[in-house]
Design an enzyme around this catalytic site. Structure first.
Site, short mmCIF file in Angstrom:
data_model
loop_
_atom_site.label_atom_id
_atom_site.label_comp_id
_atom_site.label_asym_id
_atom_site.label_seq_id
_atom_site.Cartn_x
_atom_site.Cartn_y
_atom_site.Cartn_z
N ASN A 173 6.35 37.84 42.93
CA ASN A 173 7.08 36.80 42.19
C ASN A 173 6.61 36.64 40.74
O ASN A 173 7.34 36.10 39.92
CB ASN A 173 7.03 35.47 42.94
CG ASN A 173 8.02 35.51 44.09
OD1 ASN A 173 9.14 36.01 43.92
ND2 ASN A 173 7.63 35.04 45.25
N SER B 76 5.48 32.06 49.22
CA SER B 76 5.85 32.98 48.14
C SER B 76 5.05 32.67 46.88
O SER B 76 5.09 33.44 45.93
CB SER B 76 7.35 32.89 47.85
OG SER B 76 7.75 31.56 47.75
N HIS C 220 3.23 37.96 53.05
CA HIS C 220 4.48 37.60 52.37
C HIS C 220 5.56 38.65 52.66
O HIS C 220 5.52 39.76 52.11
CB HIS C 220 4.20 37.48 50.87
CG HIS C 220 5.36 37.00 50.07
ND1 HIS C 220 5.50 37.26 48.73
CD2 HIS C 220 6.44 36.26 50.41
CE1 HIS C 220 6.60 36.71 48.29
NE2 HIS C 220 7.21 36.11 49.29
N GLU D 132 3.55 41.80 51.29
CA GLU D 132 2.52 41.55 50.27
C GLU D 132 1.39 40.80 50.99
O GLU D 132 1.60 39.69 51.49
CB GLU D 132 3.15 40.70 49.15
CG GLU D 132 2.35 40.63 47.89
CD GLU D 132 3.04 39.78 46.80
OE1 GLU D 132 3.80 38.85 47.13
OE2 GLU D 132 2.78 40.03 45.62
#
Ligand code: CAA
Length: 296
Positions: free
Chosen positions: A189, A118, A139, A151
């Site tokens: 994130n 992540s 991801h 992702e």
């Protein structure tokens, strides 16, 4: 691409194995712990049952999904026939670098090595191998069987061919891949974690209570969960880890993790997985009860 090896059988790993196997890929699920593998198979079966009950898959699909998964605690046997490896081990740089070095030595030269990290740099992970063009970030979002996004993170040396293959596989899983470059926190994130951190700062400064903050974001912004509930769902230790990656990666004080987040992690209040975070969780109950620490 037929044989997929998934490394790590925790929440993300078992979700990734579930989705590949449901879409007719042969999955080899690896974990160093045979106990963890057994637990993962129980979770996968439970999540498949939930999909059968909702009518989104048939009982036959459940059976074939389970038949498509082999589990093992030997990295060598899990890696040897893989066309694609998706690593979802603990979010720890040293562990991932060692794993990728070993996978590079064990896998066929044509295999693609993907990481579900992540926040750890794909360029750094790729540099631990002799095939950086075939290393990429894939991801997935939690819960993996439900969330549509993948992702796809290109490291410095990731090739167009590797990226194209991962896009095709992501679509074959019924997901929507989005290409991003390798910067701290990528896109998901980099945006999500500062929002969660800001929600914690708002609580810490007494702007509003836990339920009020979550209600504002649920009803005002149509988020399925408020940021504090989502932090509990992700794990407060994971949120803190990622905030530190952003803070160190950009060297900018706007990413400094809230002291309350740091204190909660130090005290072991990690959210759902520890039983308490901003809310208190009781097995078998879906009720959202604010933690005694924050109730009025
Ligand atoms: N496996 C299979 N199906 C599942 C599932 C699972 N693990 N979890 C939930 N579902 C299904 C349910 O069966 C249900 O299906 P239907 O729509 O067909 O009825 C659906 O998902 C919704 O579940 P529930 O009714 O149980 O509960 P809900 O409506 O409250 O939704 C939720 C639960 C999907 C988790 C929703 O609250 C949500 O979307 N939350 C936000 C999740 C999110 O933001 N995830 C990203 C986290 S960040 C991340 O993962 C990346 C990172 O790096 C930190």
């Amino acid at each position: 691409m037929k044989n997929i090896t998934v490394i790590g059988s925790g929440t993300m790993g078992n979700g990734i194995a579930h989705v590949f196997a449901l879409n007719n890929y042969k999955v080899h699920l690896f974990d160093i712990s045979t106990d963890a593998l057994a637990k993962a198979m129980v979770v996968i079966e439970k999540n498949l049952d939930r999909q059968v009950e909702k009518g989104s898959i048939t009982a036959e699909q459940k059976t074939s999904t389970l038949q498509n998964i082999t589990s093992s605690a030997s990295l060598e046997s899990a890696a040897k026939d893989a066309d694609l490896v998706v690593e979802a081990a603990t979010e720890n740089s040293a562990i991932k670098l060692e794993l990728f070095k070993n996978l590079d030595a064990l896998c066929n030269p044509g295999a693609i090595l993907a990481s579900n990290t992540s926040s750890i740099s794909i360029t750094k992970i790729a540099a631990a191998t002799k095939r950086p063009a075939q290393v990429i970030g894939m991801h997935f979002m939690n819960p993996v069987p439900v969330m549509k996004l993948i992702e796809v993170i290109r490291g410095y040396a990731t090739s167009d061919e590797t990226t194209k293959t991962i896009f095709e596989i992501s679509k074959a899983l019924g997901k929507n891949p989005v290409e991003v470059n390798d910067y701290p926190g990528f896109v998901a994130n980099r945006i999500l974690m500062p929002m969660i951190n800001e929600a914690i700062i708002s609580l810490h400064e007494g702007v509003a209570g836990v339920e009020e903050i979550d209600t504002v974001m649920k009803l005002g912004m149509a988020h399925p969960m408020g940021p504090l509930q989502l932090a509990d769902f992700i794990g407060l230790d994971v949120c803190l880890f990622i905030m530190n990656v952003l803070y160190e990666g950009f060297g900018n004080s706007k990413y400094a993790p809230c002291p309350l987040l740091k204190n909660m992690v130090t005290a072991g209040y990690l959210g759902v997985k520890s039983g308490e975070g901003f809310y208190k969780y009781t097995k078998g109950s879906k009720d959202l009860v604010v933690s005694g620490m924050f109730s009025k």
